[in-house]
Scaffold this active site. Structure first.
Site, PDB file in Angstrom:
ATOM      1  N   HIS A  12     -43.691  -9.979  29.694  1.00 12.24           N
ATOM      2  CA  HIS A  12     -43.891 -11.156  30.119  1.00 12.24           C
ATOM      3  C   HIS A  12     -42.882 -11.952  30.296  1.00 12.24           C
ATOM      4  O   HIS A  12     -42.590 -12.877  29.552  1.00 12.24           O
ATOM      5  CB  HIS A  12     -45.153 -11.714  30.480  1.00 12.24           C
ATOM      6  CG  HIS A  12     -46.628 -11.216  30.908  1.00 12.24           C
ATOM      7  ND1 HIS A  12     -46.376 -11.023  32.194  1.00 12.24           N
ATOM      8  CD2 HIS A  12     -47.200 -10.368  30.056  1.00 12.24           C
ATOM      9  CE1 HIS A  12     -47.728 -10.823  32.090  1.00 12.24           C
ATOM     10  NE2 HIS A  12     -48.043  -9.959  31.149  1.00 12.24           N
TER      11      HIS A  12
ATOM     12  N   GLY B  42     -47.716 -40.948  53.417  1.00 15.45           N
ATOM     13  CA  GLY B  42     -46.141 -41.647  52.475  1.00 15.45           C
ATOM     14  C   GLY B  42     -46.041 -40.989  51.226  1.00 15.45           C
ATOM     15  O   GLY B  42     -45.985 -41.398  50.051  1.00 15.45           O
ATOM     16  N   GLY B  43     -47.238 -39.824  51.146  1.00 18.53           N
ATOM     17  CA  GLY B  43     -47.065 -38.817  50.758  1.00 18.53           C
ATOM     18  C   GLY B  43     -45.835 -37.972  50.367  1.00 18.53           C
ATOM     19  O   GLY B  43     -44.981 -37.878  51.292  1.00 18.53           O
ATOM     20  N   VAL B  44     -45.033 -36.838  49.121  1.00 17.23           N
ATOM     21  CA  VAL B  44     -43.555 -36.438  49.443  1.00 17.23           C
ATOM     22  C   VAL B  44     -43.528 -35.237  50.715  1.00 17.23           C
ATOM     23  O   VAL B  44     -43.102 -35.171  51.143  1.00 17.23           O
ATOM     24  CB  VAL B  44     -44.247 -35.609  47.888  1.00 17.23           C
ATOM     25  CG1 VAL B  44     -42.352 -35.200  47.805  1.00 17.23           C
ATOM     26  CG2 VAL B  44     -43.645 -36.482  46.593  1.00 17.23           C
ATOM     27  N   ASP B  45     -44.746 -34.631  50.789  1.00 16.89           N
ATOM     28  CA  ASP B  45     -44.459 -33.297  50.551  1.00 16.89           C
ATOM     29  C   ASP B  45     -44.826 -34.156  52.797  1.00 16.89           C
ATOM     30  O   ASP B  45     -44.168 -33.339  53.497  1.00 16.89           O
ATOM     31  CB  ASP B  45     -46.001 -32.333  51.329  1.00 16.89           C
ATOM     32  CG  ASP B  45     -46.133 -32.013  49.651  1.00 16.89           C
ATOM     33  OD1 ASP B  45     -45.302 -32.454  48.990  1.00 16.89           O
ATOM     34  OD2 ASP B  45     -47.599 -31.901  49.928  1.00 16.89           O
ATOM     35  N   SER B  46     -45.748 -35.112  53.423  1.00 18.21           N
ATOM     36  CA  SER B  46     -45.120 -35.165  54.814  1.00 18.21           C
ATOM     37  C   SER B  46     -44.428 -36.156  54.835  1.00 18.21           C
ATOM     38  O   SER B  46     -43.521 -35.981  55.829  1.00 18.21           O
ATOM     39  CB  SER B  46     -46.347 -35.753  55.260  1.00 18.21           C
ATOM     40  OG  SER B  46     -46.692 -37.796  53.960  1.00 18.21           O
TER      41      SER B  46
ATOM     42  N   LYS C 190     -43.646 -26.951  45.477  1.00 17.56           N
ATOM     43  CA  LYS C 190     -43.467 -28.657  45.216  1.00 17.56           C
ATOM     44  C   LYS C 190     -42.197 -28.912  44.620  1.00 17.56           C
ATOM     45  O   LYS C 190     -41.042 -30.071  45.551  1.00 17.56           O
ATOM     46  CB  LYS C 190     -44.159 -28.647  44.434  1.00 17.56           C
ATOM     47  CG  LYS C 190     -44.037 -30.344  44.547  1.00 17.56           C
ATOM     48  CD  LYS C 190     -45.805 -31.119  45.400  1.00 17.56           C
ATOM     49  CE  LYS C 190     -44.995 -32.197  45.055  1.00 17.56           C
ATOM     50  NZ  LYS C 190     -46.468 -32.994  46.118  1.00 17.56           N
TER      51      LYS C 190
ATOM     52  N   GLU D 241     -41.524 -13.704  32.623  1.00 18.61           N
ATOM     53  CA  GLU D 241     -41.380 -14.709  33.847  1.00 18.61           C
ATOM     54  C   GLU D 241     -42.045 -15.949  32.719  1.00 18.61           C
ATOM     55  O   GLU D 241     -41.641 -17.150  32.997  1.00 18.61           O
ATOM     56  CB  GLU D 241     -42.468 -14.544  34.696  1.00 18.61           C
ATOM     57  CG  GLU D 241     -43.774 -14.285  34.496  1.00 18.61           C
ATOM     58  CD  GLU D 241     -44.150 -13.188  33.945  1.00 18.61           C
ATOM     59  OE1 GLU D 241     -43.380 -12.358  33.524  1.00 18.61           O
ATOM     60  OE2 GLU D 241     -45.531 -12.679  33.877  1.00 18.61           O
TER      61      GLU D 241
ATOM     62  N   CYS E 163     -46.086  -5.424  32.339  1.00 15.72           N
ATOM     63  CA  CYS E 163     -46.715  -5.592  32.225  1.00 15.72           C
ATOM     64  C   CYS E 163     -48.266  -3.928  33.618  1.00 15.72           C
ATOM     65  O   CYS E 163     -47.730  -3.223  33.221  1.00 15.72           O
ATOM     66  CB  CYS E 163     -47.952  -7.085  32.323  1.00 15.72           C
ATOM     67  SG  CYS E 163     -49.390  -6.860  31.132  1.00 15.72           S
ATOM     68  N   TYR E 164     -49.376  -4.705  33.493  1.00 16.07           N
ATOM     69  CA  TYR E 164     -50.046  -3.825  34.753  1.00 16.07           C
ATOM     70  C   TYR E 164     -49.213  -3.446  35.945  1.00 16.07           C
ATOM     71  O   TYR E 164     -48.692  -2.105  35.874  1.00 16.07           O
ATOM     72  CB  TYR E 164     -51.007  -3.831  35.208  1.00 16.07           C
ATOM     73  CG  TYR E 164     -51.602  -3.589  36.362  1.00 16.07           C
ATOM     74  CD1 TYR E 164     -52.628  -2.849  36.140  1.00 16.07           C
ATOM     75  CD2 TYR E 164     -51.045  -3.593  38.099  1.00 16.07           C
ATOM     76  CE1 TYR E 164     -53.449  -1.951  36.739  1.00 16.07           C
ATOM     77  CE2 TYR E 164     -52.394  -2.373  38.875  1.00 16.07           C
ATOM     78  CZ  TYR E 164     -53.111  -2.135  38.266  1.00 16.07           C
ATOM     79  OH  TYR E 164     -54.598  -1.369  39.041  1.00 16.07           O
TER      80      TYR E 164
ATOM     81  N   GLY F  47     -51.392  -8.519  35.873  1.00 16.78           N
ATOM     82  CA  GLY F  47     -53.134  -7.816  36.318  1.00 16.78           C
ATOM     83  C   GLY F  47     -54.260  -7.417  35.006  1.00 16.78           C
ATOM     84  O   GLY F  47     -54.081  -7.042  34.439  1.00 16.78           O
TER      85      GLY F  47
END
Ligand code: XMP
Length: 510
Positions: free
Chosen positions: A168, A223-227, A366, A170, A82-83, A55
């Site tokens: 870090h 029509g999108g991926v999520d829905s 996602k 990650e 880190c922090y 942070g």
């Protein structure tokens, strides 16, 4: 069934979501929660381990963010990054100093034998010291790694299972970062690796069934991926008790609506009603040139269409939405039920009479949503679909909208997509589409003079749409797209390729 969870306490660092994603990629479910979460709440998750993130703060300022120090005494394994590392040292009586200069960059770390560094040789780590550094670890902790300039790059206690790293792990440029996180999860927290998308689906299907029983659920597909993935998952759980609705605003790409209908209604057997509202939308948009005005009109018309649909449908028990985890985190933490204000389904909750919202994907990133899509057997074409603006092609017709212009754009765009795919470039390029500019110019076709539109081609590489570079599409492919569009699409006599990055341009031409 999934049991393991590692909590990530958020101290405001820019990589916090990335830590959660990395942990999940390693097969352990993880959630980002506020640093101020109470001990009781933390215990209620029964976590295997806790990560304290980096942070921008210093442990010495009045504003410094501090979690409840009792968290360090719960006997739960902890990794401070880190922090987070400085904070543990500070709270447990180690020596933390303020750095004179801010440091950023790579350095070589030498690790001592420790479960955290099992299999980690001398290697590059990424440093982002904004403010403080640990000069000496607290009593009972030992130094387990150093660099040339920093004697305490990492410290820890194998008994307490508490560790701090000042770099870090990650970030991809930390060479053995994944190995270090994996060691924390599997050597120290003793995770079982039960976070798989197959387990997620099995568990979610059970949960949905238990919650819905024999009642009815409405879901608006864009029509999108999520829905699309949310609908497929709901359908697997409750079959015909799921009612899907797709509003065709006349601004979709070529064949998009028919493809959705053929996959989900004809193929999977879903209850899916496609409402052709294109005349309504086009009547409202006719001649409108201002981009913001277009967006407002489209948003408002969606609500009107849903309102009419809602009246016809009557009351539903549940409304399902394709909200995903970044929507949840980015809207801020809190217990209030979150409603995704996506333009495609925007306003739906306000005009449909329902009891409760179900968001089956609200814990997923996602890339996890995509994995679930594949696991459920959906085609690559749906699962890997490019981002597409809610207001659709209205954004990509520059200037006043007319049906004729939309038709020109749809054809040109379809040719571009076809050629990109045919040349195997679709997985390299992040987003690609055609734009109908508002410019017309003189050309010649055969013996005829033409005065037609210019189509712009846009193709970018990107990771998150925040920045993007124009894709280096081979000339031959551009040539083929160009000649096909001018030959096959009436009303176009010139093609240009957009070679600006974002910034300073944007991806869309809106
Ligand atoms: P810009 O043009 O700002 O676009 O560089 C960034 C990304 O966002 C997409 N985009 C949208 N996505 N609803 C969406 O879901 C929208 O209204 C919208 N407008 C732009 C754009 O396609 C690009 O990927």
């Amino acid at each position: 069934m999934r049991k393991d969870i590692v909590l990530v306490l958020d101290f405001g660092g820019q990589y916090n979501q990335l830590i959660v994603r990395r942990i999940r990629d390693m097969g352990v479910y993880s959630e980002l929660i506020p640093y101020s979460t109470s001990v009781e709440k933390i215990l209620s998750y029964d976590p295997l381990g806790i990560v304290l993130t980096g942070g921008p703060n210093s442990v010495f300022t009045e504003k410094s963010l501090v979690m409840d120090p009792k968290i360090l005494d719960l006997g739960i394994p902890i990794l401070g990054i880190c922090y987070g590392a400085q904070l543990i040292a500070h709270l447990k009586g180690g020596v933390v100093r303020s750095a004179k200069t801010k440091e950023y960059g790579k350095c070589v770390m030498h690790a001592e034998p420790s479960p955290l560094f099992k299999g980690v040789p001398a290697s590059t780590v990424i440093w982002m010291s904004h403010t403080d550094y640990v000069e000496a670890p607290p009593e009972g902790y030992k130094v387990i790694a150093s660099t040339d300039t920093c004697p305490v790059a990492a410290y820890g206690s194998d008994d307490k299972k508490i560790y701090g790293v000042q770099f870090h792990p990650e970030v991809v440029h930390t060479e053995y970062g994944n190995q270090i996180l994996r060691n924390f999860l599997y050597e120290i927290c003793r995770a079982t690796g039960d976070w798989t998308m197959k387990n997620f689906i099995d568990e979610m299907v059970e949960k949905i069934r238990a919650k819905v029983g024999g009642r009815k659920v409405l879901l608006a597909m864009s029509g999108g991926v999520d829905s699309a993935v949310a609908a497929t998952l709901m359908h697997k759980a409750i079959g015909k008790n799921l009612q899907c609705v797709l509003v065709d605003h006349g601004l979709m790409r070529k064949n998009e609506v028919s493809e959705v209908v053929s996959v989900f209604r004809d193929g999977l057997g879903m209850n899916l009603e496609a409402i052709d509202a294109s005349d309504r939308f086009l009547a409202k948009l006719d001649g409108v040139a201002d981009p913001e005005e277009k967006r407002k009109i489209i948003g408002a018309e969606f609500i009107h269409v849903f309102e009419d649909f809602g009246k016809k449908l009557g009351k539903v028990d549940f409304l399902a939405q394709g909200t995903i985890y970044p929507d949840v985190i980015e809207s801020g933490f809190g217990d209030a039920a979150l409603i995704k204000s996506h333009h495609n389904v925007g306003g739906l909750p306000s005009v449909i009479d329902f009891d409760e919202i179900i968001e089956p994907l609200r814990d997923l990133f996602k890339d996890e949503v995509r994995k679930v899509g594949f696991e459920l057997g959906l085609d690559k074409k749906i699962v890997m679909r490019q981002p597409f603006p809610g207001p659709g092609l209205a954004v990509r017709v520059i200037g006043a909208i007319t049906k004729a212009k939309l038709d020109i754009l749809r054809e040109a765009d379809a040719i571009m997509r076809e050629e990109i795919a045919a040349n195997g470039l679709d997985s390299e390029i992040w987003q690609y589409f055609a734009v109908l500019t508002d410019m017309r110019s003189v050309g010649v076709m055969g013996d005829m003079r033409t005065y037609d539109y210019t189509v712009a081609l846009r193709a970018v590489t990107s990771v998150d749409a925040m920045t993007a570079d124009w894709a280096r599409i081979p000339y031959e492919v551009l040539a083929k797209i160009s000649s096909r569009i001018v030959n096959e699409v009436n009303g176009v006599n010139r093609i240009v390729y957009d070679i600006t990055s974002k910034p300073p341009a944007t991806i869309e031409w809106e």
